[in-house]
Design a protein around this motif. Structure first.
Motif: not given
Length: 216
Positions: A74-83
């Protein structure tokens, strides 16, 4: 999956991470058809952090391991994918709790928790042409097979087939979430990138699990 709580969790997370990194271009190309094309890059960067910090992730139990992995993602993946992916891991870890022994029933409960987290976070559901269109039918099948007494290897083999078929079925859907939703009817005719990514990952998990069983 009884008797393999942490080893099983480690195998699954490692398989997901390696698949995301190895398929960065493929997932990105799929996403670029009607999306913004950043899925492959986002997943690869997030799971690279998981691999980089692999030895330092708390392994007190499977639940803790999954939650710690989810926090990294969650802390590293950007955009909508991380959340979405971070929430899935955190919810699955919470459902696993401190159990020392994961049964098929518990694995299904973990997947259900992840699915509900994704639905809430992404404001999406089955039929919206997202990864849920693979996760839900795959989990439904796992639940039926485990209830019927199937072992982990058998259940995973079937789950991989169901995941691939479900991913291919998204080709006929119209996207209702994410950037792809802006393309409307033009999104019909191409598979959903997130759904296909899940199918590829499940196939990898199955392959790795079967190889592990054959070697033991």
């Amino acid at each position: 999956m009884r008797g393999n709580a942490l080893p099983g969790a480690e195998l699954v997370v490692r398989a997901i991470a390696e698949t995301a990194i190895e398929n960065e271009k493929y997932f990105g190309d799929l996403d670029a058809v009607v999306g913004d094309g950043d899925l492959g890059y986002s997943l690869a960067r997030g799971f690279e952090k998981v691999i980089d910090g692999w030895d330092g992730i708390d392994r007190s139990d499977a639940g803790t391991f999954l939650k710690r992995s989810g926090m990294i993602i969650a802390s590293r993946i950007g955009g909508t994918s991380g959340p979405l992916w971070g929430t899935a891991f955190l919810r699955a870890g919470a459902a696993a709790g401190s159990a020392e022994d994961l049964s098929g029933e518990q694995v299904v409960a973990m997947l259900r928790a992840a699915i509900e987290g994704i639905k809430a976070r992404g404001q999406s559901d089955v039929g919206d042409k997202t990864l849920l269109d693979v996760l839900v039918p795959m989990t439904d099948r796992l639940e039926r097979d485990f209830a019927a007494g199937a072992g982990a290897g058998e259940a995973l083999r079937v789950a991989a087939v169901v995941a691939r078929e479900a991913a291919e079925a998204t080709k006929e859907m119209v996207a209702k979430r994410g950037r792809a939703a802006y393309t409307g009817e033009r999104s019909r005719g191409s598979v959903d990138a997130g759904a296909t990514a899940v199918a590829v990952i499940v196939e990898r998990i199955n392959q790795t699990w079967q190889q592990r069983g054959a070697a033991s």
